[in-house]
Design a protein around this motif. Structure first.
Motif, PDB file in Angstrom:
ATOM      1  N   ARG A  15     -58.335 -32.981 -55.893  1.00  0.00           N
ATOM      2  CA  ARG A  15     -57.198 -33.689 -55.161  1.00  0.00           C
ATOM      3  C   ARG A  15     -57.906 -35.159 -54.622  1.00  0.00           C
ATOM      4  O   ARG A  15     -57.168 -36.062 -54.090  1.00  0.00           O
ATOM      5  N   GLY A  16     -59.101 -35.277 -55.006  1.00  0.00           N
ATOM      6  CA  GLY A  16     -59.805 -36.655 -54.372  1.00  0.00           C
ATOM      7  C   GLY A  16     -60.051 -36.692 -52.905  1.00  0.00           C
ATOM      8  O   GLY A  16     -59.900 -35.827 -52.096  1.00  0.00           O
ATOM      9  N   ARG A  17     -60.511 -38.130 -52.550  1.00  0.00           N
ATOM     10  CA  ARG A  17     -60.885 -38.335 -50.846  1.00  0.00           C
ATOM     11  C   ARG A  17     -59.675 -38.586 -50.268  1.00  0.00           C
ATOM     12  O   ARG A  17     -58.392 -38.729 -50.797  1.00  0.00           O
ATOM     13  N   GLU A  18     -59.667 -38.350 -48.979  1.00  0.00           N
ATOM     14  CA  GLU A  18     -58.656 -38.405 -48.081  1.00  0.00           C
ATOM     15  C   GLU A  18     -57.878 -39.577 -48.048  1.00  0.00           C
ATOM     16  O   GLU A  18     -58.714 -40.853 -47.798  1.00  0.00           O
ATOM     17  N   ARG A  19     -56.622 -39.635 -48.139  1.00  0.00           N
ATOM     18  CA  ARG A  19     -55.923 -41.108 -47.659  1.00  0.00           C
ATOM     19  C   ARG A  19     -54.656 -40.530 -47.187  1.00  0.00           C
ATOM     20  O   ARG A  19     -54.185 -39.397 -47.219  1.00  0.00           O
ATOM     21  N   SER A  20     -54.152 -41.476 -46.270  1.00  0.00           N
ATOM     22  CA  SER A  20     -52.855 -41.097 -45.460  1.00  0.00           C
ATOM     23  C   SER A  20     -51.743 -42.021 -45.891  1.00  0.00           C
ATOM     24  O   SER A  20     -51.812 -42.932 -46.225  1.00  0.00           O
ATOM     25  N   ARG A  21     -50.535 -41.589 -45.659  1.00  0.00           N
ATOM     26  CA  ARG A  21     -49.174 -42.329 -45.797  1.00  0.00           C
ATOM     27  C   ARG A  21     -48.792 -43.057 -44.704  1.00  0.00           C
ATOM     28  O   ARG A  21     -49.192 -43.036 -43.298  1.00  0.00           O
ATOM     29  N   ASP A  22     -48.128 -44.067 -45.042  1.00  0.00           N
ATOM     30  CA  ASP A  22     -47.898 -45.114 -43.987  1.00  0.00           C
ATOM     31  C   ASP A  22     -46.807 -44.461 -43.144  1.00  0.00           C
ATOM     32  O   ASP A  22     -45.865 -43.795 -43.266  1.00  0.00           O
ATOM     33  N   PRO A  23     -46.987 -44.384 -41.533  1.00  0.00           N
ATOM     34  CA  PRO A  23     -46.228 -43.623 -40.904  1.00  0.00           C
ATOM     35  C   PRO A  23     -44.591 -43.646 -40.977  1.00  0.00           C
ATOM     36  O   PRO A  23     -43.743 -43.276 -40.562  1.00  0.00           O
ATOM     37  N   LYS A  24     -44.581 -45.253 -41.243  1.00  0.00           N
ATOM     38  CA  LYS A  24     -43.102 -45.708 -41.360  1.00  0.00           C
ATOM     39  C   LYS A  24     -42.316 -44.859 -42.546  1.00  0.00           C
ATOM     40  O   LYS A  24     -41.255 -44.370 -42.323  1.00  0.00           O
TER      41      LYS A  24
ATOM     42  N   LYS B  90     -59.761 -42.898 -46.112  1.00  0.00           N
ATOM     43  CA  LYS B  90     -60.223 -42.735 -44.845  1.00  0.00           C
ATOM     44  C   LYS B  90     -61.558 -43.084 -44.474  1.00  0.00           C
ATOM     45  O   LYS B  90     -62.038 -43.591 -43.581  1.00  0.00           O
ATOM     46  N   LYS B  91     -62.592 -42.804 -45.388  1.00  0.00           N
ATOM     47  CA  LYS B  91     -63.969 -43.087 -45.172  1.00  0.00           C
ATOM     48  C   LYS B  91     -64.228 -44.597 -45.149  1.00  0.00           C
ATOM     49  O   LYS B  91     -65.369 -45.060 -44.780  1.00  0.00           O
ATOM     50  N   ASP B  92     -63.157 -45.336 -45.760  1.00  0.00           N
ATOM     51  CA  ASP B  92     -63.528 -46.637 -45.663  1.00  0.00           C
ATOM     52  C   ASP B  92     -63.085 -47.496 -44.282  1.00  0.00           C
ATOM     53  O   ASP B  92     -62.900 -48.723 -44.157  1.00  0.00           O
ATOM     54  N   PHE B  93     -62.491 -46.533 -43.402  1.00  0.00           N
ATOM     55  CA  PHE B  93     -61.877 -47.099 -42.074  1.00  0.00           C
ATOM     56  C   PHE B  93     -62.858 -47.956 -41.556  1.00  0.00           C
ATOM     57  O   PHE B  93     -62.638 -48.949 -40.619  1.00  0.00           O
ATOM     58  N   SER B  94     -64.247 -47.685 -41.209  1.00  0.00           N
ATOM     59  CA  SER B  94     -65.234 -48.527 -40.711  1.00  0.00           C
ATOM     60  C   SER B  94     -65.401 -50.031 -41.344  1.00  0.00           C
ATOM     61  O   SER B  94     -65.708 -50.836 -40.722  1.00  0.00           O
ATOM     62  N   LYS B  95     -65.012 -50.116 -42.670  1.00  0.00           N
ATOM     63  CA  LYS B  95     -64.758 -51.537 -43.172  1.00  0.00           C
ATOM     64  C   LYS B  95     -63.509 -52.357 -42.894  1.00  0.00           C
ATOM     65  O   LYS B  95     -63.631 -53.441 -43.260  1.00  0.00           O
ATOM     66  N   ALA B  96     -62.614 -51.618 -42.078  1.00  0.00           N
ATOM     67  CA  ALA B  96     -61.468 -52.157 -42.172  1.00  0.00           C
ATOM     68  C   ALA B  96     -61.481 -53.424 -41.056  1.00  0.00           C
ATOM     69  O   ALA B  96     -62.632 -53.397 -40.090  1.00  0.00           O
ATOM     70  N   SER B  97     -60.753 -54.273 -41.105  1.00  0.00           N
ATOM     71  CA  SER B  97     -60.701 -55.536 -40.058  1.00  0.00           C
ATOM     72  C   SER B  97     -60.471 -54.873 -38.396  1.00  0.00           C
ATOM     73  O   SER B  97     -59.828 -53.826 -38.461  1.00  0.00           O
ATOM     74  N   GLU B  98     -60.994 -55.705 -37.760  1.00  0.00           N
ATOM     75  CA  GLU B  98     -60.726 -55.341 -36.295  1.00  0.00           C
ATOM     76  C   GLU B  98     -59.238 -55.009 -35.960  1.00  0.00           C
ATOM     77  O   GLU B  98     -58.906 -53.874 -35.205  1.00  0.00           O
ATOM     78  N   MET B  99     -58.245 -55.827 -36.131  1.00  0.00           N
ATOM     79  CA  MET B  99     -56.846 -55.559 -36.138  1.00  0.00           C
ATOM     80  C   MET B  99     -56.580 -54.227 -36.656  1.00  0.00           C
ATOM     81  O   MET B  99     -55.999 -53.373 -35.998  1.00  0.00           O
ATOM     82  N   ALA B 100     -56.999 -54.097 -37.979  1.00  0.00           N
ATOM     83  CA  ALA B 100     -56.705 -52.769 -38.425  1.00  0.00           C
ATOM     84  C   ALA B 100     -57.004 -51.404 -37.719  1.00  0.00           C
ATOM     85  O   ALA B 100     -56.350 -50.565 -37.659  1.00  0.00           O
TER      86      ALA B 100
END
Length: 484
Positions: free
Chosen positions: A194-203, A238-248
């Motif tokens: 099923r691959g690596r973790e990713r989440s759905r948009d809460p909206k 999810k593992k790329d969270f640390s690379k996301a922008s400060e705002m994100a």
């Protein structure tokens, strides 16, 4: 049987899915699912995609234009069952030459070459992230070519597809919030299938719940291989969270916040979630459960073993001591919490002392429910590649029986705690044993049966609990709850 894994519910294994038929749809789809609740949910997504391609579902295999089996790679039994089903489909195919057969899901990802090339038993192989590609794949098949798409995606969460609800009791529904898993437990194939973790948009999650509530569903279970890892920061792994922008990062939504949003937005809807992982669950989640009456006080918290040696060998990323500390904190914050476990017996190198550690941990926690298995090696896992499955089957069997016996004792102890109390139950269906009785579940996920009276499916009722077995409560309805 109380010890069938709730996450892999035996009652719904291999059931042909049924949806509302549309007049203009001319083709027939027969789809069966095996494995976890995520697979059942995925089949609903597939039915929604194929509905737009002109397919109505059928329960009659012989009349189907397209036969799909949604598969599981977790346990050997599921794979054996699916192979038998494929032989059955192929026998029918000899008569109905135009019928196409496809394998979906986790097993598809793992056995694509075998199915298509070596055994030539299917026309189509579709991995868990490629369902949107089904229309194109079917075109390939109809043109006489084999079709495969098992590419695991970084983005796919199916947040924009509203699943067609199938075989539902009309009261409880499932909403997938994450896909994949980053925990590389050595016994498990999920990260590979099923691959690596990713989440759905809460909206999109809130919108799907709203559509369920509009259709009068009363209880929603939020689903994921590992729900506590939910983290929305605009999409991606999810593992790329640390690379996301400060705002994100600053505006990211974690699982505790998502739970809070759901419970606040839909105060009359009951919420459950599965599956949790001890190393990923935060006490914020437990505080959210304490804060909202409509978040059920039930936690499926797999531990797999009570032995530090085994936990290390399984790469569980938590120790026995950390697990016990978590349990203590959970009961401190929510004293009435009900807990269930997954336990693997006879993992590689398990000694009698390791086994005693597991029994010891169970005595400490006294789980309400348990889902227990002997270890069976799954191809492609780290354990299969690097470890020896060295515990004799007879020893595994004896240890499993000891664990089941102890769990049965604890289950009875836990159901007895409800005796004499008046508790809220949601009516989910008719009792299997008596057509004049309803069955319902309380916030702790414990089932009760009681006379139907004038009450109906989907009602929240207050029941005085008068008797119990290790699995079921029996009582008398004293009136509606204030949640109707």
């Amino acid at each position: 049987m109380e010890y069938v894994e709730k996450i892999i519910d035996e009652k719904i294994q291999g059931k042909a899915l049924v949806t509302e038929n549309k007049k203009n749809n001319t083709k027939k789809l027969f789809i069966e699912s095996y494995g976890c609740q995520m697979n059942m949910n995925d089949s609903e997504i597939v039915a929604a995609i194929l509905d737009k391609e002109g397919y109505n579902t059928t329960q009659i295999l012989e009349e189907a234009d397209l036969v799909l089996v949604n598969t599981c790679s977790i346990r050997e039994k599921a794979e054996t069952t699916v192979r038998k089903r494929l032989q059955k489909y192929n026998a029918v195919k000899q008569v109905n030459k135009n019928m196409k057969v496809g394998v979906l899901g986790c097993m598809a990802e793992r056995l694509k070459e075998k199915f298509l090339e070596e055994e030539k038993i299917v026309d189509l192989v579709v991995g868990p992230d490629a369902y949107k590609d089904l229309p194109n794949l079917l075109e390939e098949v109809n043109a006489g070519r084999d079709a495969v798409n098992v590419i695991l995606s970084k983005e796919e969460t199916y947040g924009d597809i509203s699943p067609v609800r199938l075989n539902s009791n009309g009261v409880t529904a499932f909403v997938s919030i994450t896909r994949g898993c980053d925990n590389m437990c050595t016994f498990c194939v999920v990260p590979f299938t099923r691959g690596r973790e990713r989440s759905r948009d809460p909206k999109s999650i809130i919108e799907e719940i709203q559509s369920m509530v509009d259709r009068n569903f009363k209880e929603i279970t939020l689903l994921g291989q590992n729900v506590d890892s939910f983290l929305w920061f605009g999409g991606g792994l999810k593992k790329d969270f640390s690379k996301a922008s400060e705002m994100a990062q600053a505006t990211a939504v974690n699982f505790a916040q998502l739970l809070d949003m759901c419970a606040t937005e839909f105060p009359k809807t009951r919420f459950r979630f599965a599956t949790s992982n001890p190393q990923d669950i935060s006490l914020d989640v437990i505080h959210a459960m304490a804060k909202h009456k409509n978040i059920c006080k039930y936690l499926h918290l797999p531990v797999q073993s009570g032995s530090n040696n085994m936990l290390k060998a399984m790469n569980r990323q938590h120790t026995r001591e950390e697990y016990i500390e978590l349990i203590d904190n959970i009961f401190r914050i929510v004293p009435e919490m009900s807990l269930s476990q997954d336990m693997i017996v006879g993992f590689c190198g398990e000694t009698e002392e390791d086994h005693q550690d597991t029994l010891d941990l169970m005595k400490y926690v006294k789980y309400d429910f348990g889902f227990m298995f002997t270890y069976s090696e799954r191809p492609g896992t780290l354990a299969a590649k690097k470890m020896v499955d060295d515990v004799p089957f007879a020893v595994k069997k004896r240890r499993l029986q000891e664990i089941i016996d102890l769990q049965q004792e604890h289950a009875l102890y836990r159901t007895q705690q409800h005796l004499g109390k008046v508790e809220e139950f949601l009516i989910e269906g008719t009792s299997k044993k008596n057509p004049n009785e309803w069955k319902g579940r309380n916030t702790q996920n414990t089932v009760a049966v009681f006379d139907k009276g004038d009450y109906k499916l989907g009602d929240f009722v207050m029941v005085k609990v008068e008797d119990c077995t290790s699995a079921t409560l029996k009582g008398t309805v004293v009136g509606y709850s204030d949640n109707n």
